[in-house]
Design a protein around this motif. Sequence first.
Motif, mmCIF file in Angstrom:
data_model
loop_
_atom_site.group_PDB
_atom_site.id
_atom_site.type_symbol
_atom_site.label_atom_id
_atom_site.label_comp_id
_atom_site.label_asym_id
_atom_site.label_seq_id
_atom_site.Cartn_x
_atom_site.Cartn_y
_atom_site.Cartn_z
ATOM 1 N N GLU A 68 0.842 -1.210 0.000
ATOM 2 C CA GLU A 68 0.000 0.000 0.000
ATOM 3 C C GLU A 68 0.873 1.254 0.000
ATOM 4 O O GLU A 68 0.623 2.222 -0.717
ATOM 5 C CB GLU A 68 -0.928 0.016 1.219
ATOM 6 N N ILE A 69 1.906 1.206 0.833
ATOM 7 C CA ILE A 69 2.821 2.356 0.926
ATOM 8 C C ILE A 69 3.470 2.624 -0.428
ATOM 9 O O ILE A 69 3.545 3.759 -0.895
ATOM 10 C CB ILE A 69 3.912 2.107 1.996
ATOM 11 N N CYS A 70 3.927 1.550 -1.077
ATOM 12 C CA CYS A 70 4.620 1.715 -2.360
ATOM 13 C C CYS A 70 3.719 2.386 -3.381
ATOM 14 O O CYS A 70 4.184 3.182 -4.209
ATOM 15 C CB CYS A 70 5.099 0.363 -2.889
ATOM 16 N N CYS A 112 13.122 0.677 1.822
ATOM 17 C CA CYS A 112 12.669 2.065 2.012
ATOM 18 C C CYS A 112 12.801 2.824 0.695
ATOM 19 O O CYS A 112 11.909 3.571 0.297
ATOM 20 C CB CYS A 112 13.492 2.757 3.100
ATOM 21 N N LYS A 113 13.913 2.612 0.037
ATOM 22 C CA LYS A 113 14.154 3.302 -1.237
ATOM 23 C C LYS A 113 13.077 2.928 -2.251
ATOM 24 O O LYS A 113 12.518 3.792 -2.941
ATOM 25 C CB LYS A 113 15.538 2.919 -1.770
ATOM 26 N N ASP A 114 12.788 1.635 -2.321
ATOM 27 C CA ASP A 114 11.757 1.187 -3.263
ATOM 28 C C ASP A 114 10.395 1.773 -2.918
ATOM 29 O O ASP A 114 9.538 1.935 -3.792
ATOM 30 C CB ASP A 114 11.670 -0.346 -3.256
ATOM 31 N N GLY A 132 10.050 4.791 -1.877
ATOM 32 C CA GLY A 132 10.087 6.242 -2.093
ATOM 33 C C GLY A 132 10.739 7.036 -0.977
ATOM 34 O O GLY A 132 10.539 8.248 -0.870
ATOM 35 N N MET A 133 11.532 6.372 -0.137
ATOM 36 C CA MET A 133 12.193 7.095 0.946
ATOM 37 C C MET A 133 13.697 6.836 0.955
ATOM 38 O O MET A 133 14.140 5.702 1.124
ATOM 39 C CB MET A 133 11.622 6.672 2.280
ATOM 40 N N VAL A 134 14.466 7.896 0.803
ATOM 41 C CA VAL A 134 15.921 7.748 0.777
ATOM 42 C C VAL A 134 16.494 7.862 2.178
ATOM 43 O O VAL A 134 16.264 8.853 2.875
ATOM 44 C CB VAL A 134 16.567 8.816 -0.130
ATOM 45 N N LEU A 135 17.237 6.854 2.588
ATOM 46 C CA LEU A 135 18.016 6.902 3.838
ATOM 47 C C LEU A 135 19.489 6.985 3.470
ATOM 48 O O LEU A 135 19.871 6.727 2.329
ATOM 49 C CB LEU A 135 17.781 5.627 4.659
ATOM 50 N N THR A 136 20.320 7.351 4.436
ATOM 51 C CA THR A 136 21.761 7.215 4.226
ATOM 52 C C THR A 136 22.045 5.752 3.881
ATOM 53 O O THR A 136 21.483 4.861 4.503
ATOM 54 C CB THR A 136 22.516 7.576 5.525
ATOM 55 N N GLY A 137 22.885 5.517 2.903
ATOM 56 C CA GLY A 137 23.180 4.154 2.490
ATOM 57 C C GLY A 137 23.620 3.282 3.665
ATOM 58 O O GLY A 137 24.379 3.733 4.527
ATOM 59 N N ALA A 138 23.139 2.045 3.709
ATOM 60 C CA ALA A 138 23.595 1.142 4.770
ATOM 61 C C ALA A 138 25.089 0.914 4.579
ATOM 62 O O ALA A 138 25.569 0.753 3.456
ATOM 63 C CB ALA A 138 22.843 -0.174 4.694
ATOM 64 N N GLY A 139 25.825 0.908 5.636
ATOM 65 C CA GLY A 139 27.276 0.752 5.543
ATOM 66 C C GLY A 139 28.005 2.082 5.544
ATOM 67 O O GLY A 139 29.199 2.130 5.844
ATOM 68 N N ALA A 140 27.303 3.157 5.202
ATOM 69 C CA ALA A 140 27.962 4.459 5.067
ATOM 70 C C ALA A 140 28.624 4.914 6.354
ATOM 71 O O ALA A 140 29.560 5.707 6.327
ATOM 72 C CB ALA A 140 26.965 5.512 4.604
ATOM 73 N N CYS A 167 9.424 -1.626 7.110
ATOM 74 C CA CYS A 167 10.540 -2.277 6.413
ATOM 75 C C CYS A 167 11.425 -3.056 7.399
ATOM 76 O O CYS A 167 11.903 -4.155 7.096
ATOM 77 C CB CYS A 167 11.380 -1.250 5.655
ATOM 78 N N ILE A 168 11.657 -2.466 8.565
ATOM 79 C CA ILE A 168 12.478 -3.158 9.572
ATOM 80 C C ILE A 168 11.804 -4.466 9.990
ATOM 81 O O ILE A 168 12.438 -5.525 10.071
ATOM 82 C CB ILE A 168 12.699 -2.256 10.814
#
Lengths: 426, 426
Positions: A24-26, A367-369, A371-379, A414-415
């Motif tokens: 639904e979110i997507c 999250c990206k899929d 529509g929400m950008v987070l700092t890249g995992a690992g960054a 997502c978590i």
Amino acid sequence: MSYKELSKEELQSTLAALKEEYNEICKMNMNLDMSRGKPGADQLDLSMGLLDVFHGASDLKSENGFDCRNYGLLDGLPEAKRMMADIMDVKPENVIIYGNSSLNIMYDTVCRSYAEGVNGSTPWCKLDKVKWLCPVPGYDRHFAVTEHFGIEMINIPLYQDGPDMDMVEKLVSEDASIKGMWCIPKYSNPSGAVYSDEVVKRLAALKPAAEDFRIYWDNAYVVHHLFEDNQAEILNILEECEKAGNPNMVYEFASTSKVTFPGVGVAAMATSEENLKYVKAQMTVQTIGHDKLNQLRHYRYFKNLDGVKEHMMKHAALLRPKFQAVLDKFDAELADADIATWTRPTGGYFISLNVMDGCAKKVVQMCKDAGMVLTGAGATFPYGKDPKDSNIRIAPSFPTPAELEKASEILVVCIKIATIEKMLSE
Amino acid sequence: MSYKELSKEELQSTLAALKEEYNEICKMNMNLDMSRGKPGADQLDLSMGLLDVFHGASDLKSENGFDCRNYGLLDGLPEAKRMMADIMDVKPENVIIYGNSSLNIMYDTVCRSYAEGVNGSTPWCKLDKVKWLCPVPGYDRHFAVTEHFGIEMINIPLYQDGPDMDMVEKLVSEDASIKGMWCIPKYSNPSGAVYSDEVVKRLAALKPAAEDFRIYWDNAYVVHHLFEDNQAEILNILEECEKAGNPNMVYEFASTSKVTFPGVGVAAMATSEENLKYVKAQMTVQTIGHDKLNQLRHYRYFKNLDGVKEHMMKHAALLRPKFQAVLDKFDAELADADIATWTRPTGGYFISLNVMDGCAKKVVQMCKDAGMVLTGAGATFPYGKDPKDSNIRIAPSFPTPAELEKASEILVVCIKIATIEKMLSE
């Protein structure tokens, strides 16, 4: 109830419901950005007065009579030095004012060490190996600088009171190829850690095998408190280093980037007079001087440290509800499920979130899929490699409160999905 | 009458009179500065409108909608790129906007080549020897940058239409350790030389032995004409290099430093897209971006190239009488005596004066003792060494007209004394 106590079937049915929610979110085609520590537009509005401080040509002279519209004053206006010194709690004579970016100063400082050495030592470009200590999780742009110069980075666990000092002491005293260490001593990016007095004293008292070992003390959040009545204080590292017989061991950095306008402010370095001598010898080749009108503008706007502090409380008032919105959502949705841990910072720009090992990349991608950008995992780790694939940096400042609520919801879903899928796969 | 036609006795009596004059001057305890190409206060006043272009928060967005008060836009605002591209007569897609100093860009460009190489070539710090071509007389701060990185500088005679191209072609094609060349193609510092079309074409068609050879095209005086009806035009070096099959051979630099306020302006680089790729890869590690509000401020103030050109004519109107005052004095006092030659620039910031061989240092010292600071003798040559000890850079912009008249008088007296003493000693 903790997910660990759920049966396989319960997990599966929970997952099915969550996936529907996710789908639904997507469909909502959102466009949210929690990736960088950027102030929100409401915060930027706080500093508009900065653009209105000058009244005519006679108003553009420094207190030493220097016309700030012309060339000169390599290391900055005296009043700008005083202001930045007060912010960093150091002496004005230990300060150089630079341009608009403390990152740029740090880059240039590593670059100078690489190209010409540190106070006369062998240039690092002539050495086979240079290593660096990196408290983790940490700031991706720090790691990018050291990686750029081919410096080998070593992860050091960062606790809420500072880096693992046993490890730091051992490595620095034994390995002469270790030339530096990144530190964000107050409200660390991203964990919000505040270095304790004991940690600062132990850092100041290091006995480095390398004479050109330097602590890069990035005091990026020096006045960036979230609360009026709960403000972190850290020891003055310059003073502590001097007391410990290591007067030249630290370069301190700060800027007004999240005080007024990011990238439109004034950045500064504080270090020993001996270090300054070498810094200035290079700086005088690199530039005739930085933007003095902008230095004057900032000084005139704030007048003194009290002006800065008062201003920062206005930022805090705007930031607190944003942090709270994320924390509330985590508390409500993740605490009972016992599937993540997170920091509750009292300053700075980030919440550091740890999800189940092996799930961070997946969460960020989901999250990206959606529509929400987070700092890249690992960054938050050197080379972008989080050994546990667990840490996610949350930057709540830029979205509006409404966006933030939505963003936290997506993140939580997502978590949960990533965690259950991981549990079911094991 | 030419001093050469004077008898020894005549020279001695002239000298005695001049020395009396000089002693009188010294007693006046003057404090004059003709050392640097700094605009005068009257010129700075021309740009006061720059500080008054913004009207509220909604006014601070770039044409692409970007809030200039926040982080981002590494390589500059689109409108700032367009403006600087127009000034340099290049395409906006070839432009990066930097901070407040083109010298800083040049330093960083040499530094990047030193630390990491040029577009993937061997870093210069790993080479035994790097050499550089330096048209002379030239700009002391250029020479300081290359000297700082241990680069061996080779003097190339600079004529009024450009450097000695036979020498440049021969050296560059034969010696792979020659990695660069300083050029100030229009109104060169200090000689006012303007590179002819033929010179630009020959430069663009160089066949360097080193693949990482680059021309550093410092177009510092690109719009700095002294006359409305006598404006130098030079060929577009980027275009000529592309035509000649050397698209990556040039980095061009410019800034608004002597257009608006020195050190408070916007600096830019123009180069091929291939070069830009490497520059940006490093730049993104060094900074998040430069001061975008100042970029926007400049764009809003000038609107377009016509705005810049119109503005520059106001500078010219203030500068012309200053140049003229010096030239008049030289014409009146030095021409007949036949003891010096000097340039009559149509743009830029300097007059290049050549006194009798072996006299420049003495003249500058005598002026200093009389309370007038000139650019150090030798400064216009690499390592500060003028092989003939003959060239003096005159910067007429900063003093007031009254000060300038006095300064020219002192200078003329010092030249005469130094010349006669030299003649009598031979």
